[in-house]
Design an enzyme around this catalytic site. Structure first.
Site, PDB file in Angstrom:
ATOM      1  CE1 TYR A  47     -20.553 -51.647   0.723  1.00 34.28           C
ATOM      2  CE2 TYR A  47     -21.848 -50.371   3.627  1.00 34.28           C
ATOM      3  CZ  TYR A  47     -20.406 -50.413   2.019  1.00 34.28           C
ATOM      4  OH  TYR A  47     -18.787 -49.682   2.505  1.00 34.28           O
ATOM      5  N   GLY A  48     -26.315 -54.691   1.876  1.00 34.77           N
ATOM      6  CA  GLY A  48     -27.706 -54.883   2.744  1.00 34.77           C
ATOM      7  C   GLY A  48     -27.820 -56.777   2.973  1.00 34.77           C
ATOM      8  CG  ASN A  79     -31.196 -46.455   7.251  1.00 31.95           C
ATOM      9  OD1 ASN A  79     -32.282 -46.944   8.534  1.00 31.95           O
ATOM     10  ND2 ASN A  79     -31.909 -46.344   5.763  1.00 31.95           N
ATOM     11  CB  THR A  80     -27.529 -51.950   5.428  1.00 33.20           C
ATOM     12  OG1 THR A  80     -28.820 -52.148   4.810  1.00 33.20           O
ATOM     13  CG2 THR A  80     -26.758 -52.644   5.903  1.00 33.20           C
ATOM     14  CD  GLU A 163     -26.136 -48.732  -5.676  1.00 34.19           C
ATOM     15  OE1 GLU A 163     -24.927 -48.623  -6.755  1.00 34.19           O
ATOM     16  OE2 GLU A 163     -26.315 -47.696  -4.625  1.00 34.19           O
ATOM     17  CB  CYS A 197     -33.200 -49.128   2.539  1.00 38.46           C
ATOM     18  SG  CYS A 197     -32.304 -48.808   1.452  1.00 38.46           S
ATOM     19  CB  THR A 198     -30.381 -43.451   2.062  1.00 31.32           C
ATOM     20  OG1 THR A 198     -29.504 -44.635   1.715  1.00 31.32           O
ATOM     21  CG2 THR A 198     -30.782 -43.671   3.977  1.00 31.32           C
ATOM     22  CG  HIS A 199     -30.331 -47.358  -2.101  1.00 32.39           C
ATOM     23  ND1 HIS A 199     -29.129 -47.523  -1.240  1.00 32.39           N
ATOM     24  CD2 HIS A 199     -29.521 -47.551  -3.685  1.00 32.39           C
ATOM     25  CE1 HIS A 199     -27.817 -47.649  -2.140  1.00 32.39           C
ATOM     26  NE2 HIS A 199     -27.809 -47.747  -3.158  1.00 32.39           N
TER      27      HIS A 199
HETATM   28  N1  DGL Z   1     -29.260 -47.435   1.152  1.00 30.40           N
HETATM   29  C1  DGL Z   1     -28.347 -48.393   2.642  1.00 30.40           C
HETATM   30  C2  DGL Z   1     -29.413 -47.950   3.312  1.00 30.40           C
HETATM   31  O1  DGL Z   1     -29.974 -47.150   3.652  1.00 30.40           O
HETATM   32  C3  DGL Z   1     -28.903 -50.011   1.114  1.00 30.40           C
HETATM   33  C4  DGL Z   1     -27.755 -50.842   2.105  1.00 30.40           C
HETATM   34  C5  DGL Z   1     -27.195 -51.910   0.274  1.00 30.40           C
HETATM   35  O2  DGL Z   1     -26.623 -51.255   0.008  1.00 30.40           O
HETATM   36  O3  DGL Z   1     -28.166 -53.286   0.853  1.00 30.40           O
HETATM   37  O4  DGL Z   1     -30.248 -49.310   4.225  1.00 30.40           O
END
Ligand code: DGL
Length: 279
Positions: A47-48, A79-80, A163, A197-199
């Site tokens: 999503y970022g 977070n996004t 991912e 970012c949770t990743h």
């Molecule tokens: N885990 C999402 C975050 O905390 C990643 C967003 C993404 O998909 O780029 O922002």
């Protein structure tokens, strides 16, 4: 307004992909008694780098889907999505959907912890381009801790590395090192780095390897879990709506086998996964 059941339901945990698992894991450590549904929109991650409008559209679809599964509360473990969609959903959509449901994000609880985590007053944030461009972290920190300076660094390759299951491979070193050096070159007094970012906790060992020892690295999971516990204690009416069997269901918009393989590796436990369609 669509009337939904008042039956107790699971707590929804949503992310664009695997990242929210780092939050879910910490939440379940602190609050194991509740039921959870994890939803990863892996088919549309990352999503970022997407526009505000698309992140909002995808996030709203996910929230509505989780409400339809019986969730009274949804945590945007992204977070996004928290930066780009949370406020609109809370202010514009929830009153129309069901004003008794709740959607919570991950940025505010992280920022609340920042005051105790820096001595120098100079904090770095590593996040997706979307989160950095939104300026959510500097804006929220300025409200609570105006004396703290925030320096942001977008890390556009980090989510794709996770991912695509490359987070522990040698190729990840190049991008991790490059982005940490870029952040630290912005100010040499930075003594704490928020992984916004949770990743990113999935890259933690590489992040540690390229960060000087005196700099504290801050994954968000513990703060989100603590904040949710506190929220439920302060809102008994919401707590009563949360089912308590200790169950957890995993849903993905991508292939079940791919999600199962990666998620089991991250979580270290076998899981059942179902594929769903969001629209
Ligand atoms: N885990 C999402 C975050 O905390 C990643 C967003 C993404 O998909 O780029 O922002």
């Amino acid at each position: 307004m669509k009337q939904r059941s008042t039956k107790a339901g699971p707590i929804g945990v949503f992310d664009s992909g695997y990242g929210g698992l780092t939050i879910l894991e910490k939440i379940r450590e602190v609050l194991p008694e509740y039921d959870y549904i994890y939803l990863g929109d892996n088919a549309r991650a990352p999503y970022g780098t997407r526009s505000f409008e698309l992140v909002y559209k995808f996030t709203l679809e996910a929230v509505k889907f989780l409400f339809d599964q019986g969730c009274h509360m949804v945590i945007l473990a992204c977070n996004t999505a928290s930066a780009k969609a949370l406020r609109s959903i809370q202010q514009r959509d929830l009153p129309l959907i069901d004003s008794n449901r709740r959607v919570l994000g991950v940025i505010r609880p992280t920022v609340e912890a920042v005051g105790d985590l820096t001595k120098s007053g100079y904090v770095g944030v590593m996040a997706t381009s979307g989160t950095i461009i939104s300026k959510s972290y500097p804006l929220e920190v300025a409200k609570l801790f105006p004396e703290i300076s925030v320096f942001g660094q977008a890390c556009p390759m980090w989510v794709p590395l996770v991912e695509n299951h490359e987070f522990d491979k040698p190729g990840a070193d190049y991008f991790v090192k490059k982005d940490i050096n870029r952040l630290l070159s912005q100010n040499d007094k930075i003594d704490a780095i928020i992984l916004g970012c949770t990743h990113y906790p999935l890259l933690l060992s590489k992040i540690r390897a390229y960060t000087p020892n005196h700099i504290r690295i801050i994954p968000q999971g513990d703060y989100i879990a603590r904040s949710l516990k506190d929220y439920l204690a302060r809102h008994p009416e919401m707590e009563a709506n949360c089912a308590k069997h200790g169950d957890c269901t995993f849903l993905t918009t991508e292939s079940v086998d791919k999600f199962k393989e990666s998620a089991e590796l991250f979580l270290g436990i076998p899981i059942e996964v179902k594929q769903v369609v969001l629209d």
